[in-house]
Design an enzyme around this catalytic site. Sequence first.
Site, mmCIF file in Angstrom:
data_model
loop_
_atom_site.group_PDB
_atom_site.id
_atom_site.type_symbol
_atom_site.label_atom_id
_atom_site.label_comp_id
_atom_site.label_asym_id
_atom_site.label_seq_id
_atom_site.Cartn_x
_atom_site.Cartn_y
_atom_site.Cartn_z
ATOM 1 N N HIS A 160 -23.264 25.832 -12.823
ATOM 2 C CA HIS A 160 -22.519 24.615 -13.157
ATOM 3 C C HIS A 160 -23.305 23.804 -14.178
ATOM 4 O O HIS A 160 -24.444 24.139 -14.507
ATOM 5 C CB HIS A 160 -22.181 23.812 -11.907
ATOM 6 C CG HIS A 160 -23.366 23.222 -11.197
ATOM 7 N ND1 HIS A 160 -24.296 23.990 -10.531
ATOM 8 C CD2 HIS A 160 -23.785 21.936 -11.048
ATOM 9 C CE1 HIS A 160 -25.207 23.204 -9.998
ATOM 10 N NE2 HIS A 160 -24.935 21.952 -10.303
ATOM 11 N N HIS B 172 -24.647 20.689 -14.456
ATOM 12 C CA HIS B 172 -25.618 19.614 -14.256
ATOM 13 C C HIS B 172 -26.941 19.934 -14.963
ATOM 14 O O HIS B 172 -27.373 21.088 -15.010
ATOM 15 C CB HIS B 172 -25.849 19.361 -12.778
ATOM 16 C CG HIS B 172 -24.704 18.633 -12.123
ATOM 17 N ND1 HIS B 172 -24.530 18.583 -10.762
ATOM 18 C CD2 HIS B 172 -23.678 17.917 -12.660
ATOM 19 C CE1 HIS B 172 -23.445 17.874 -10.485
ATOM 20 N NE2 HIS B 172 -22.920 17.459 -11.625
ATOM 21 N N ASP C 73 -30.076 19.587 -14.374
ATOM 22 C CA ASP C 73 -31.181 20.274 -13.702
ATOM 23 C C ASP C 73 -30.908 21.765 -13.515
ATOM 24 O O ASP C 73 -31.748 22.489 -12.961
ATOM 25 C CB ASP C 73 -31.515 19.600 -12.360
ATOM 26 C CG ASP C 73 -30.394 19.678 -11.350
ATOM 27 O OD1 ASP C 73 -29.222 19.517 -11.735
ATOM 28 O OD2 ASP C 73 -30.683 19.887 -10.152
ATOM 29 N N HIS C 74 -29.751 22.219 -14.000
ATOM 30 C CA HIS C 74 -29.427 23.644 -13.977
ATOM 31 C C HIS C 74 -29.322 24.247 -15.378
ATOM 32 O O HIS C 74 -29.411 25.470 -15.509
ATOM 33 C CB HIS C 74 -28.119 23.879 -13.216
ATOM 34 C CG HIS C 74 -28.225 23.547 -11.763
ATOM 35 N ND1 HIS C 74 -28.225 24.502 -10.771
ATOM 36 C CD2 HIS C 74 -28.361 22.353 -11.125
ATOM 37 C CE1 HIS C 74 -28.355 23.911 -9.587
ATOM 38 N NE2 HIS C 74 -28.441 22.608 -9.779
ATOM 39 N N HIS D 66 -18.639 20.598 -5.635
ATOM 40 C CA HIS D 66 -19.781 19.879 -6.209
ATOM 41 C C HIS D 66 -19.443 19.467 -7.638
ATOM 42 O O HIS D 66 -19.606 18.313 -8.033
ATOM 43 C CB HIS D 66 -21.006 20.773 -6.161
ATOM 44 C CG HIS D 66 -22.269 20.153 -6.671
ATOM 45 N ND1 HIS D 66 -22.908 19.123 -6.026
ATOM 46 C CD2 HIS D 66 -23.019 20.445 -7.775
ATOM 47 C CE1 HIS D 66 -23.990 18.792 -6.706
ATOM 48 N NE2 HIS D 66 -24.081 19.571 -7.769
ATOM 49 N N ASP E 95 -25.290 24.868 -6.231
ATOM 50 C CA ASP E 95 -25.299 23.669 -5.389
ATOM 51 C C ASP E 95 -24.053 23.587 -4.514
ATOM 52 O O ASP E 95 -23.647 22.499 -4.096
ATOM 53 C CB ASP E 95 -25.393 22.411 -6.255
ATOM 54 C CG ASP E 95 -26.780 22.188 -6.830
ATOM 55 O OD1 ASP E 95 -27.678 23.011 -6.569
ATOM 56 O OD2 ASP E 95 -26.968 21.197 -7.567
ATOM 57 N N HIS F 133 -31.899 24.585 -4.392
ATOM 58 C CA HIS F 133 -32.786 23.476 -4.038
ATOM 59 C C HIS F 133 -33.465 23.727 -2.699
ATOM 60 O O HIS F 133 -32.912 24.399 -1.812
ATOM 61 C CB HIS F 133 -32.006 22.156 -3.932
ATOM 62 C CG HIS F 133 -31.511 21.631 -5.239
ATOM 63 N ND1 HIS F 133 -32.277 20.809 -6.035
ATOM 64 C CD2 HIS F 133 -30.329 21.807 -5.884
ATOM 65 C CE1 HIS F 133 -31.578 20.489 -7.129
ATOM 66 N NE2 HIS F 133 -30.401 21.091 -7.057
#
Length: 259
Positions: A56, A58, A60-61, A112, A133, A171
Amino acid sequence: MIQIEALPAFSDNYIWLLQDPASRRCAVVDPGDAAPVLAWLGQHADWRLEDILITHHHHDHVGGVEALKAATGARVCGPASEHIPGRDTALEDNAVVRVLDVDFQVFAVPGHTLGHIAYFSDQPATPLLFSGDTLFAAGCGRLFEGTPAQMHASLQRLAALPEATQVFCAHEYTLGNLRFACAVEPSNPHVIARFEEVTRLRAENRITLPSTIGLERLTNPFLRVGETSVKEKADERTGGLNPTPSAVFAGLRAWKDSF
């Protein structure tokens, strides 16, 4: 046989490194930071990064995608309906993408984010799931874009996978998730035993992943919304009856958001 290693990033992210030792080829899942991957490649100069898989959009990905692509020429695969930097291959639900000579089926798992996808390989010995996530060890992701009904359906789809499936989420949230699971099901012996084990692992700064679908079915409250004890706890928390599993899920997710 693919070997899998966790490259820690930020405070609690894992970038999953898939390795084919025979060919010295590798792939990564959700590299939010290029530095850990480049450091590994620098220490393994005869290896080649072939693919970058994204679940996805975001940051941090995806934050390391463009730097890794520029450095290695790796193919970038990601959800078709989200903006993924450097994407070469746009993946829809039920697509199949071949990575390191292994076929991965793509599952659309909105909740998410609306375009979130997961990657599943039904390897005979050890099925693999990269869930991003959506499904966490003993938990699930927050609903930033989707609805409780969407996330519940996504989790049910993943929960139906073979129980031996190894779950690689993005995570290190397991201990906090199990604290919540203990609040939801304080008499569940599987939850209690897992909480004790994970507490020991984290005290030693050890990773708690991968999980398995079988273990998640026993200990993850978000996969257990059909259990009477879980429904009763959700009813107690929301102050009313939750007539459907999706409603039970919504009550649990709202509780977890403020837990």
